[in-house]
Design a protein around this motif. Structure first.
Motif, mmCIF file in Angstrom:
data_model
loop_
_atom_site.group_PDB
_atom_site.id
_atom_site.type_symbol
_atom_site.label_atom_id
_atom_site.label_comp_id
_atom_site.label_asym_id
_atom_site.label_seq_id
_atom_site.Cartn_x
_atom_site.Cartn_y
_atom_site.Cartn_z
ATOM 1 N N UNK A 1 3.467 -10.805 -0.078
ATOM 2 C CA UNK A 1 3.961 -11.739 0.943
ATOM 3 C C UNK A 1 5.298 -11.341 1.571
ATOM 4 N N UNK A 2 5.998 -10.377 0.991
ATOM 5 C CA UNK A 2 7.294 -9.985 1.529
ATOM 6 C C UNK A 2 7.206 -8.954 2.649
ATOM 7 N N UNK A 3 5.991 -8.467 2.957
ATOM 8 C CA UNK A 3 5.858 -7.428 3.979
ATOM 9 C C UNK A 3 4.754 -7.782 4.964
ATOM 10 N N UNK A 4 5.014 -7.510 6.218
ATOM 11 C CA UNK A 4 4.005 -7.726 7.261
ATOM 12 C C UNK A 4 3.057 -6.530 7.289
ATOM 13 N N UNK B 1 5.308 1.292 -3.463
ATOM 14 C CA UNK B 1 6.735 1.090 -3.187
ATOM 15 C C UNK B 1 6.984 -0.140 -2.321
ATOM 16 N N UNK B 2 5.979 -0.562 -1.552
ATOM 17 C CA UNK B 2 6.091 -1.760 -0.712
ATOM 18 C C UNK B 2 5.671 -3.020 -1.470
ATOM 19 N N UNK B 3 5.465 -2.889 -2.798
ATOM 20 C CA UNK B 3 5.052 -4.003 -3.664
ATOM 21 C C UNK B 3 3.656 -4.526 -3.347
ATOM 22 N N UNK B 4 2.848 -3.702 -2.732
ATOM 23 C CA UNK B 4 1.460 -4.063 -2.440
ATOM 24 C C UNK B 4 0.558 -3.319 -3.428
ATOM 25 N N UNK B 5 -0.728 -3.648 -3.397
ATOM 26 C CA UNK B 5 -1.684 -2.995 -4.299
ATOM 27 C C UNK B 5 -2.804 -2.362 -3.491
ATOM 28 N N UNK B 6 -3.051 -1.102 -3.762
ATOM 29 C CA UNK B 6 -4.180 -0.401 -3.167
ATOM 30 C C UNK B 6 -5.370 -0.575 -4.104
ATOM 31 N N UNK B 7 -6.391 -1.282 -3.631
ATOM 32 C CA UNK B 7 -7.568 -1.524 -4.466
ATOM 33 C C UNK B 7 -8.608 -0.422 -4.303
ATOM 34 N N UNK B 8 -8.635 0.193 -3.111
ATOM 35 C CA UNK B 8 -9.577 1.299 -2.876
ATOM 36 C C UNK B 8 -9.158 2.027 -1.616
ATOM 37 N N UNK C 1 -4.884 14.337 -2.509
ATOM 38 C CA UNK C 1 -3.422 14.410 -2.464
ATOM 39 C C UNK C 1 -2.873 13.414 -1.445
ATOM 40 N N UNK C 2 -3.501 13.339 -0.294
ATOM 41 C CA UNK C 2 -3.089 12.385 0.738
ATOM 42 C C UNK C 2 -3.259 10.956 0.238
ATOM 43 N N UNK C 3 -4.372 10.667 -0.400
ATOM 44 C CA UNK C 3 -4.618 9.319 -0.911
ATOM 45 C C UNK C 3 -3.570 8.923 -1.952
ATOM 46 N N UNK C 4 -3.203 9.856 -2.829
ATOM 47 C CA UNK C 4 -2.164 9.560 -3.824
ATOM 48 C C UNK C 4 -0.821 9.289 -3.138
ATOM 49 N N UNK C 5 -0.530 10.039 -2.086
ATOM 50 C CA UNK C 5 0.714 9.824 -1.349
ATOM 51 C C UNK C 5 0.714 8.442 -0.694
ATOM 52 N N UNK C 6 -0.404 8.064 -0.094
ATOM 53 C CA UNK C 6 -0.530 6.732 0.510
ATOM 54 C C UNK C 6 -0.386 5.655 -0.561
ATOM 55 N N UNK C 7 -1.026 5.866 -1.712
ATOM 56 C CA UNK C 7 -0.910 4.902 -2.816
ATOM 57 C C UNK C 7 0.549 4.691 -3.197
#
Length: 147
Positions: free
Chosen positions: A62-65, A39-46, A28-34
């Protein structure tokens, strides 16, 4: 259109490295983090970990630090966990985190490393693991980069 390859292996811990992420709730925590990462336009690969820390492999947009993404993850998960009675022992995240860039050639190796976190920690404490991950990251640097 800019094309950026910014893969990061990120590790962050619970406050005082306490075992406050229950096994039954980690997905559940991992899904929330995903969802935060998405939402930050990044991709969680694992993502994976044990009750006191989490490893992630993230493709950073590239739009987020990186620091902004980590602030979003830690702030939002802390609020969510503190308002969920099932995380009754969670006291927050440690203030620091570890991150290192990952080459495209090393991506699968890092994914396998994250997948095997539980087995890995049967034999190795967290401090030793983090030291080894940090040392491996340093080995990829050119000696002039350390000056």
């Amino acid at each position: 259109m800019s094309k950026v390859n910014a893969l990061y292996h990120i590790v962050f811990c619970t406050k005082r490295r306490e075992l406050t992420i229950p096994e039954a709730l980690k997905n559940d925590l991992y899904r929330f983090i995903w969802s935060i990462i998405k939402d930050a336009n990044c991709k969680l690969l694992r993502i994976g970990g044990i009750p006191n820390h989490i490893h992630m492999l993230v493709s950073l947009h590239p739009s987020i630090a990186l620091s902004d993404l980590m602030r979003l993850i830690k702030t939002n998960t802390s609020n969510w966990m503190n308002n969920n009675p099932q995380f009754m022992h969670f006291q927050g995240w440690a203030s620091e985190y570890f991150a290192t860039t990952v080459s495209p050639e090393s991506k699968d190796k890092v994914i396998n490393y994250i997948i095997n976190q539980e087995e890995h920690h049967l034999h190795k404490p967290f401090d030793q693991e983090l030291d080894e991950v940090f040392e491996a990251a340093l080995l990829t640097l050119h000696p002039n980069d350390l000056k």
